[in-house]
Design a protein around this motif. Structure first.
Motif, short mmCIF file in Angstrom:
data_model
loop_
_atom_site.label_atom_id
_atom_site.label_comp_id
_atom_site.label_asym_id
_atom_site.label_seq_id
_atom_site.Cartn_x
_atom_site.Cartn_y
_atom_site.Cartn_z
N TYR A 76 0.83 -1.21 0.00
CA TYR A 76 0.00 0.00 0.00
C TYR A 76 0.86 1.26 0.00
CZ TYR A 76 -4.55 -2.09 -0.04
OH TYR A 76 -5.67 -2.76 -0.45
N GLY A 77 2.02 1.21 0.61
CA GLY A 77 2.93 2.35 0.55
C GLY A 77 3.34 2.69 -0.87
N GLN A 78 3.41 1.67 -1.71
CA GLN A 78 3.77 1.86 -3.12
C GLN A 78 2.56 2.18 -3.98
OE1 GLN A 78 6.99 1.96 -4.19
NE2 GLN A 78 7.32 1.84 -1.98
N ILE B 272 -0.44 3.41 -3.43
CA ILE B 272 -1.18 4.68 -3.32
C ILE B 272 -0.42 5.84 -3.98
CG2 ILE B 272 -2.47 4.01 -1.26
CD1 ILE B 272 -0.59 5.79 0.38
N LYS B 273 0.87 5.65 -4.25
CA LYS B 273 1.67 6.67 -4.94
C LYS B 273 1.80 6.39 -6.44
CE LYS B 273 5.15 5.91 -2.23
NZ LYS B 273 6.45 5.92 -1.54
N ASP B 274 1.25 5.27 -6.90
CA ASP B 274 1.44 4.87 -8.29
C ASP B 274 0.73 5.84 -9.24
OD1 ASP B 274 2.35 2.45 -10.08
OD2 ASP B 274 0.35 3.05 -10.78
N ASP B 275 1.41 6.21 -10.31
CA ASP B 275 0.87 7.17 -11.28
C ASP B 275 -0.39 6.68 -11.99
OD1 ASP B 275 2.92 8.92 -10.68
OD2 ASP B 275 4.14 8.34 -12.41
N GLY C 17 -2.88 4.87 -8.32
CA GLY C 17 -2.93 5.47 -6.99
C GLY C 17 -4.21 6.23 -6.72
N THR D 278 -6.77 6.85 -3.40
CA THR D 278 -6.80 8.14 -2.72
C THR D 278 -8.00 9.01 -3.08
OG1 THR D 278 -5.37 9.09 -4.43
CG2 THR D 278 -4.29 8.20 -2.45
N ASP D 279 -8.40 9.01 -4.35
CA ASP D 279 -9.45 9.92 -4.81
C ASP D 279 -10.80 9.25 -5.02
OD1 ASP D 279 -7.40 11.77 -4.86
OD2 ASP D 279 -7.12 11.64 -7.02
N THR E 247 6.62 -6.06 -4.82
CA THR E 247 6.67 -5.96 -3.37
C THR E 247 6.96 -7.31 -2.74
OG1 THR E 247 5.07 -4.13 -3.47
CG2 THR E 247 5.43 -5.14 -1.33
#
Length: 126
Positions: A18-20, A22-25, A28, A32-33, A92
């Motif tokens: 999840y750390g990765q 949620i930042k994925d282009d 993500g 988040t949205d 991961t």
């Protein structure tokens, strides 16, 4: 590296994932949205889900498919999104674990992604 053998291993894997993700282009924004997940509430569910699948402890309660249909109505969950989810998951797993259960984690994710992709695509047709 060790295999995935404990609840703590599952928790570590899921947190790292999840750390990765949620930042994925590419995907993500779903977390988040669109889903606007609260990681404090969401992660324990995912720990239980993957612990049930990987360690055979029946601690997960829920229907993961049902949760994704409303998201699919807002923004289509497409094959490219499931493929990226799997890429991040596989990386991961491989970055942190090795062994039979680690490989099972990848195989199971592949199967889950295929089923979800199929069901989401069919839901958009209707």
């Amino acid at each position: 590296m060790n295999d995935i053998t404990t609840r703590e291993d599952v928790e570590y894997l899921v947190k790292e994932f999840y750390g990765q993700v949620i930042k994925d282009d590419l995907i993500g924004f779903f977390f988040t949205d669109i889903a606007k997940i609260d990681l404090i509430k969401h992660l324990p569910k995912m720990y239980n889900f993957w612990e049930s699948i990987l360690l055979g402890n029946p601690v997960y309660e829920g229907n993961p498919m049902r949760v994704h249909f409303p998201l699919n109505e807002v923004t289509a969950l497409e094959e490219k999104h499931f493929n990226r989810w799997l890429q991040v998951w596989e990386k991961t797993v491989h970055d942190n674990f090795e062994g039979d259960i680690a490989e099972t984690a990848i195989t199971r994710a592949l199967n889950i992604g295929r089923i979800m992709n199929h069901k989401m695509a069919n839901a958009r047709i209707r």
